[in-house]
Design an enzyme around this catalytic site. Sequence first.
Site, PDB file in Angstrom:
ATOM      1  N   PHE A 134       0.980  -1.171   0.122  1.00 33.44           N
ATOM      2  CA  PHE A 134      -0.075  -0.196  -0.066  1.00 33.44           C
ATOM      3  C   PHE A 134       1.027   1.315   0.093  1.00 33.44           C
ATOM      4  O   PHE A 134       1.889   1.147   0.642  1.00 33.44           O
ATOM      5  CB  PHE A 134      -0.918  -0.145   1.190  1.00 33.44           C
ATOM      6  CG  PHE A 134      -1.812   0.980   1.252  1.00 33.44           C
ATOM      7  CD1 PHE A 134      -3.097   0.926   0.464  1.00 33.44           C
ATOM      8  CD2 PHE A 134      -1.777   2.334   1.977  1.00 33.44           C
ATOM      9  CE1 PHE A 134      -3.943   1.835   0.574  1.00 33.44           C
ATOM     10  CE2 PHE A 134      -2.603   3.394   1.747  1.00 33.44           C
ATOM     11  CZ  PHE A 134      -3.699   3.187   1.216  1.00 33.44           C
ATOM     12  N   ASP A 203       2.342  -4.972   8.327  1.00 34.94           N
ATOM     13  CA  ASP A 203       1.234  -3.916   8.266  1.00 34.94           C
ATOM     14  C   ASP A 203      -0.039  -4.962   8.277  1.00 34.94           C
ATOM     15  O   ASP A 203      -0.192  -5.688   7.298  1.00 34.94           O
ATOM     16  CB  ASP A 203       1.418  -3.110   7.131  1.00 34.94           C
ATOM     17  CG  ASP A 203       0.028  -2.273   6.682  1.00 34.94           C
ATOM     18  OD1 ASP A 203      -0.927  -2.639   7.341  1.00 34.94           O
ATOM     19  OD2 ASP A 203       0.360  -1.269   6.264  1.00 34.94           O
ATOM     20  N   TYR A 228     -10.289   0.473  11.044  1.00 37.21           N
ATOM     21  CA  TYR A 228     -11.481   0.906  10.382  1.00 37.21           C
ATOM     22  C   TYR A 228     -11.945   0.079   9.353  1.00 37.21           C
ATOM     23  O   TYR A 228     -12.963   0.204   8.874  1.00 37.21           O
ATOM     24  CB  TYR A 228     -11.446   2.354   9.717  1.00 37.21           C
ATOM     25  CG  TYR A 228     -10.221   2.722   9.125  1.00 37.21           C
ATOM     26  CD1 TYR A 228      -9.860   2.283   7.777  1.00 37.21           C
ATOM     27  CD2 TYR A 228      -9.080   3.308   9.687  1.00 37.21           C
ATOM     28  CE1 TYR A 228      -8.885   2.367   7.101  1.00 37.21           C
ATOM     29  CE2 TYR A 228      -8.000   3.863   8.826  1.00 37.21           C
ATOM     30  CZ  TYR A 228      -7.927   3.309   7.594  1.00 37.21           C
ATOM     31  OH  TYR A 228      -6.825   3.559   6.949  1.00 37.21           O
ATOM     32  N   LYS A 229     -11.252  -1.144   9.212  1.00 38.81           N
ATOM     33  CA  LYS A 229     -11.689  -2.062   8.193  1.00 38.81           C
ATOM     34  C   LYS A 229     -12.552  -3.080   8.797  1.00 38.81           C
ATOM     35  O   LYS A 229     -13.469  -3.110   9.205  1.00 38.81           O
ATOM     36  CB  LYS A 229     -10.430  -2.481   7.499  1.00 38.81           C
ATOM     37  CG  LYS A 229      -9.403  -1.552   6.883  1.00 38.81           C
ATOM     38  CD  LYS A 229      -8.374  -2.288   5.936  1.00 38.81           C
ATOM     39  CE  LYS A 229      -7.557  -0.914   5.429  1.00 38.81           C
ATOM     40  NZ  LYS A 229      -8.003  -0.198   4.399  1.00 38.81           N
ATOM     41  N   ARG A 378     -12.843  -4.918  -6.202  1.00 35.77           N
ATOM     42  CA  ARG A 378     -12.612  -5.725  -4.997  1.00 35.77           C
ATOM     43  C   ARG A 378     -14.011  -5.919  -4.287  1.00 35.77           C
ATOM     44  O   ARG A 378     -15.035  -5.078  -4.025  1.00 35.77           O
ATOM     45  CB  ARG A 378     -11.843  -4.796  -3.911  1.00 35.77           C
ATOM     46  CG  ARG A 378     -10.444  -4.384  -4.491  1.00 35.77           C
ATOM     47  CD  ARG A 378      -9.547  -3.876  -3.383  1.00 35.77           C
ATOM     48  NE  ARG A 378     -10.243  -3.221  -2.493  1.00 35.77           N
ATOM     49  CZ  ARG A 378      -9.769  -2.501  -1.350  1.00 35.77           C
ATOM     50  NH1 ARG A 378      -8.432  -2.658  -0.980  1.00 35.77           N
ATOM     51  NH2 ARG A 378     -10.262  -1.454  -0.848  1.00 35.77           N
TER      52      ARG A 378
HETATM   53  C1  PLP Z   1      -2.215  -1.907   4.119  1.00 36.08           C
HETATM   54  C2  PLP Z   1      -2.618  -0.470   4.239  1.00 36.08           C
HETATM   55  N1  PLP Z   1      -1.497   0.365   4.955  1.00 36.08           N
HETATM   56  C3  PLP Z   1      -1.889   1.502   5.411  1.00 36.08           C
HETATM   57  C4  PLP Z   1      -2.907   2.184   5.034  1.00 36.08           C
HETATM   58  C5  PLP Z   1      -3.381   3.688   5.356  1.00 36.08           C
HETATM   59  O1  PLP Z   1      -3.390   3.751   6.838  1.00 36.08           O
HETATM   60  P1  PLP Z   1      -3.704   5.272   7.407  1.00 36.08           P
HETATM   61  O2  PLP Z   1      -4.628   5.948   6.503  1.00 36.08           O
HETATM   62  O3  PLP Z   1      -4.476   4.926   8.795  1.00 36.08           O
HETATM   63  O4  PLP Z   1      -2.428   6.002   7.757  1.00 36.08           O
HETATM   64  C6  PLP Z   1      -4.079   1.614   4.358  1.00 36.08           C
HETATM   65  C7  PLP Z   1      -5.330   2.026   4.207  1.00 36.08           C
HETATM   66  O5  PLP Z   1      -6.468   1.714   3.492  1.00 36.08           O
HETATM   67  C8  PLP Z   1      -3.642   0.053   4.114  1.00 36.08           C
HETATM   68  O6  PLP Z   1      -4.632  -0.559   3.283  1.00 36.08           O
END
Ligand code: PLP
Length: 402
Positions: A134, A203, A228-229, A378
């Site tokens: 990501f 992560d 939040y997921k 998705r």
């Molecule tokens: C794998 C992954 N890492 C990090 C994030 C971003 O996190 P944040 O917006 O809380 O910093 C996301 C957001 O969807 C994600 O899917």
Amino acid sequence: MSDAHGTHEGLAAEAARLDAADGLRAHRAAFDLDDGVVYLDGNSLGALPRAVAPRLADVVNRQWGRLLIRSWEESGWWTAPERVGDRIGRLVGAAPGQVVVGDSTSVNVFKAVVAAVRMAGDGRDEILVDAATFPTDGYIAASAARLTGCRIRAVPAPDLAAAAGPRTAVALVNHVDYRTGRLHDLPGTTAALHGAGALAVWDLCHSAGALPVGLDEHGVDLAVGCTYKYLNGGPGAPAYLYVRRDHQDRFDSPLPGWNSHADPFGLDPAYTPADGPARGRTGTPDILSLLALDAALDVWDDVSLDAVRAKSLALTDFFLRCVAALVPAGRVESVTPAAHAERGGQVSLRCPTGAAAVMAALAERGVVGDHRRPDVLRFGFAPLYTTFAGAERAARTLAEVL
Ligand SMILES: Cc1ncc(COP(=O)(O)O)c(C=O)c1O
């Protein structure tokens, strides 16, 4: 498409049987869902647990409105980041005292990667990052590399184990790939990184709440994730940081805010880090979001992650079968691994023609997933509230739209 037994009818009947036999089905009632909609975007923003609104009303009206500043002590606000952290810890296989909630995942990636480089010690000046990460993780790891004098190397997650060498300080890996839904080998990659003398930062955004993670069991060094997921904490809910217990004394945060001080109210100009997970804090906790998350986590109290994983795999298997049976051949292709050991909680379908329009048409017909450019559809299957009937309806609607 309908065969003699009615492919639609056969799959719908099978969905009804699977729903009736589903040991987690009672949990759906804990969510405030629109029964007319099939919500398959819980891997992006989880549904609203019914417990959240009344709890937040109490937090706002009584704890904040009446008790005011007393609530930092009397309502347990001050200790909430570690208390809620322990609740998340149970869901990701971390014993109490290793998880703190706060900040965003991005900020926690920064803390974890810089702290890992500092822990790795002299002569280790390479940060490896999952090549399909990501993007925020990649951006932050690159900045962390510049700040710490490291070089950064992007490596496909399955190759990280072989890529780590004597100069590798840390590898930052996504447990489940956000685009394809591929589950990476956390135990094997972590063990290989340790064999090379490097640390592993995982992560967990797309795995926490979808499958057992086993942070302690597999000796993960540091981990981060959002809430939040699959954890349903709400839009912008605070993230979390796991620091393995035996690393905590050496965890040297690059963001040592006053909340991470051993004696925050001593207001000492000199910094002395707190012991334990509080060392991972930064500034004042975001209490309203944090306590919304706390309420949202109630739905997990009697849930086994093994049962969640079993249902998640059954749902994604069933959805893939429905798509294969109902959608005209050649219109979509799954990019999510068929092997259970390599599959997270979502199904991603490559749709070479008009993917954005297809997803918009699905939403108009009450099936909500999301589109990742250029051509990925998705569908996230949050096991606590997704039904097999919903999976069948989603595939059938996709077939109609296509
Ligand atoms: C794998 C992954 N890492 C990090 C994030 C971003 O996190 P944040 O917006 O809380 O910093 C996301 C957001 O969807 C994600 O899917």
